[in-house]
Design a protein around this motif. Structure first.
Motif, PDB file in Angstrom:
ATOM      1  N   CYS A  89       0.831  -1.222   0.000  1.00 16.93           N
ATOM      2  CA  CYS A  89       0.000   0.000   0.000  1.00 16.93           C
ATOM      3  C   CYS A  89       0.863   1.269   0.000  1.00 16.93           C
ATOM      4  N   CYS A 136       2.584  -8.967   2.014  1.00  9.18           N
ATOM      5  CA  CYS A 136       1.879  -8.482   3.207  1.00  9.18           C
ATOM      6  C   CYS A 136       0.475  -9.077   3.284  1.00  9.18           C
ATOM      7  N   ILE A 170      -1.513  -5.812   8.412  1.00  8.91           N
ATOM      8  CA  ILE A 170      -0.771  -5.365   9.592  1.00  8.91           C
ATOM      9  C   ILE A 170      -1.760  -5.107  10.735  1.00  8.91           C
ATOM     10  N   CYS A 173      -6.586  -2.645   5.709  1.00  6.82           N
ATOM     11  CA  CYS A 173      -6.270  -3.959   5.137  1.00  6.82           C
ATOM     12  C   CYS A 173      -7.530  -4.716   4.689  1.00  6.82           C
ATOM     13  N   CYS A 197      -7.987  -4.226   0.965  1.00  6.68           N
ATOM     14  CA  CYS A 197      -6.758  -4.349   0.167  1.00  6.68           C
ATOM     15  C   CYS A 197      -6.705  -5.702  -0.537  1.00  6.68           C
TER      16      CYS A 197
HETATM   17  S1  SF4 Z   1      -2.744  -5.608   3.645  1.00 10.96           S
HETATM   18 FE1  SF4 Z   1      -2.808  -3.654   4.707  1.00 10.96          FE
HETATM   19  S2  SF4 Z   1      -0.730  -3.150   5.209  1.00 10.96           S
HETATM   20 FE2  SF4 Z   1      -0.658  -4.802   3.714  1.00 10.96          FE
HETATM   21  S3  SF4 Z   1      -0.474  -3.763   1.760  1.00 10.96           S
HETATM   22 FE3  SF4 Z   1      -2.626  -4.050   2.089  1.00 10.96          FE
HETATM   23  S4  SF4 Z   1      -3.352  -2.208   3.114  1.00 10.96           S
HETATM   24 FE4  SF4 Z   1      -1.131  -2.246   3.252  1.00 10.96          FE
END
Ligand code: SF4
Length: 368
Positions: free
Chosen positions: A126, A153, A156, A221, A224
Motif C-alpha cells: 500500500c 503483506c 498489519i 487492510c 486491500c
Molecule cells: S494488507 Fe494492509 S498493510 Fe498490507 S499492503 Fe494491504 S493495506 Fe497495506
C-alpha cells in the motif's frame, strides 16, 4: 515421498495465467534466494535478501540511502519509525518483520522528499500506491528513487496487539528493553529483552495466533487486494512450502518485476551476495498459496461487511463461495471484536488453547 512434500502436494492449487495475473500481477522473473552472508541471514526474519541487496547497492554507489522501518522500545512500548540509512553497517538494526501500523504519507514521504541522493525504498504494497502517485507528478522525486522493494503483506495490526503480547509475556516488575517480532528458522521466535540482562524467546505463535485471526487488524487492510506489491520493482516475502521446512537455510521468495530489478538480482548472484535459483512463478504462488486468494477476495469481505455493518468497497468483483463468505465473516467479526473495550478484554482473557483451536478452524476453512 517425504511427509512435508506430501502436505504440499495435498494443499497444492492449480495456478492459471489468469490467477497469477490477478494475485501476483506482471513480473519479469521469480526466484528462491538467500543472503550468502550468514550473519545477515541470522538476523533476518527470512533469508536476509533485502538487507543483502541494500548493502550491495550502498557499497557499490547505486544508491546513497535506503528507506527502512526500525523498531525501538520505550517504556514497555514498541514504536516503529522510518529512517533513511546511509551506512551499510547500520542495516542490521532494520532487519526483521514489523507487524505494526505506520503512517507512510506523514512520516516517510517527507524523509524521501528531503533526501539529497539516490534511494531504495522498502515498502508495504500500500505504500507503493502512495509513492507511485507522487512520482507521477514529481520528476525530481521519481528520478531519485532507484528501486522499490515491496514486502509480501497479509495485513498489519494495530500497535495494541503488540502491547497485548508484551503484557502477556513480561515478567512482573521488569521493563522491556528490546524486542523483535520474529527471527530464526521456519516461523521463528519472538525475542524479548528486559532490564537486568534477562532475555526470553517465545514461539512466534504467541503473536501470530492472534494476528492470523485478524484481531486488531488495521482497517485499511480489509479493502486491500495487493498481497505482493503489483507496482514495485522487487517483491520479497516468506516461503511457506512444507518441503522447505527442514532446509537449514531459510529462503526468500523474490519476484523481479522490472528489467533493472532482474539485472540487479543476476549481478548480486554473480558477485556472491546472494545464493539461490530461479523458480517458476507458480512455485512462488505455492509458497503463499493460502494467503493469495484470501487477500485478493475483497468481494467476500465486502459482502460479509454488509452483515456486520462494516462498509467495504468491492474493488475486485471476485466470485464469492459460501466458504469465502464464512472466512470473511470470521475475519470481520474478529476485527470488530478487537475494536471494542469489552472485546479486547475478552480476547486477552481467552485461554491460549481456545485461541489456537479457533485459528485451526479458520485455517481449515482457508484450504477448502
Ligand atoms: S494488507 Fe494492509 S498493510 Fe498490507 S499492503 Fe494491504 S493495506 Fe497495506
Amino acid at each position: 515421498m517425504e511427509f512435508n512434500s506430501l502436505i504440499d502436494r495435498i494443499t497444492k492449487r492449480t495456478w492459471t495465467d489468469l490467477l497469477i495475473k490477478k494475485y501476483i500481477g506482471l513480473f519479469n522473473s521469480s526466484w528462491l534466494l538467500y543472503a550468502k552472508d550468514e550473519i545477515t541471514r541470522n538476523h533476518a526474519a527470512s533469508g536476509g535478501v533485502i538487507t543483502a541487496i541494500l548493502k550491495y547497492m550502498l557499497e557499490t554507489g547505486k544508491i546513497d540511502g535506503a528507506l527502512v522501518l526500525i523498531s525501538s522500545v520505550n517504556g514497555n512500548n514498541v514504536n516503529c519509525d522510518y529512517q533513511i540509512i546511509t551506512d551499510p553497517d547500520e542495516l542490521p538494526k532494520a532487519q526483521g518483520s514489523k507487524y505494526f501500523t505506520t503512517n507512510f504519507t506523514h512520516d516517510a514521504v517527507p524523509l524521501i522528499e528531503a533526501f539529497e541522493g539516490n534511494l531504495a525504498l522498502v515498502l508495504l504494497p500500500c505504500d507503493t500506491w502512495v509513492i507511485n502517485r507522487l512520482r507521477k507528478n514529481n520528476p525530481k522525486l521519481n528520478q531519485k528513487i532507484k528501486l522499490t522493494i515491496a514486502l509480501f503483506c497479509g495485513h498489519i495490526s494495530d500497535p495494541a496487539l503488540t502491547q497485548l503480547v508484551i503484557k502477556k509475556n513480561k515478567p512482573a516488575g521488569k521493563s522491556l528493553t528490546d524486542f523483535r517480532y520474529r527471527a530464526g528458522h521456519w516461523r521463528g521466535k519472538m525475542h524479548f529483552s528486559y532490564e537486568d540482562d534477562i532475555h526470553n524467546e517465545k514461539p512466534f505463535s504467541v503473536f501470530s495466533d492472534y494476528q492470523n485471526l485478524y484481531f486488531y487488524c488495521a482497517r485499511k487492510c480489509l479493502r486491500c487486494n495487493d498481497h505482493t506489491g503489483y507496482d514495485c520493482d522487487l517483491s520479497i516475502g516468506d516461503v511457506w512450502l512444507m518441503a522447505m521446512k527442514n532446509n537449514p537455510i531459510k529462503h526468500n521468495a523474490v519476484i523481479a518485476r522490472t528489467t533493472f530489478a532482474n539485472d540487479l538480482i543476476v549481478q548480486a548472484l554473480s558477485e556472491n551476495i546472494l545464493e539461490g535459483k530461479p523458480v517458476s512463478i507458480e512455485t512462488i504462488a505455492d509458497a503463499q498459496s493460502r494467503s493469495l486468494p484470501l487477500h485478493y477476495n475483497v468481494s467476500a469481505r465486502s459482502k460479509a461487511g454488509k452483515l456486520l455493518g462494516i462498509k467495504i468497497a468491492d474493488t475486485v468483483n471476485e466470485k464469492v463461495r459460501l466458504v469465502d463468505l464464512l472466512i470473511a465473516f470470521v475475519i470481520l467479526f474478529n476485527y470488530k471484536l478487537s475494536n471494542t473495550a469489552k472485546g479486547r478484554k475478552l480476547i486477552a482473557r481467552t485461554p491460549k488453547k481456545i485461541i489456537k483451536l479457533y485459528l485451526y478452524f479458520l485455517k481449515a476453512l482457508e484450504i477448502l
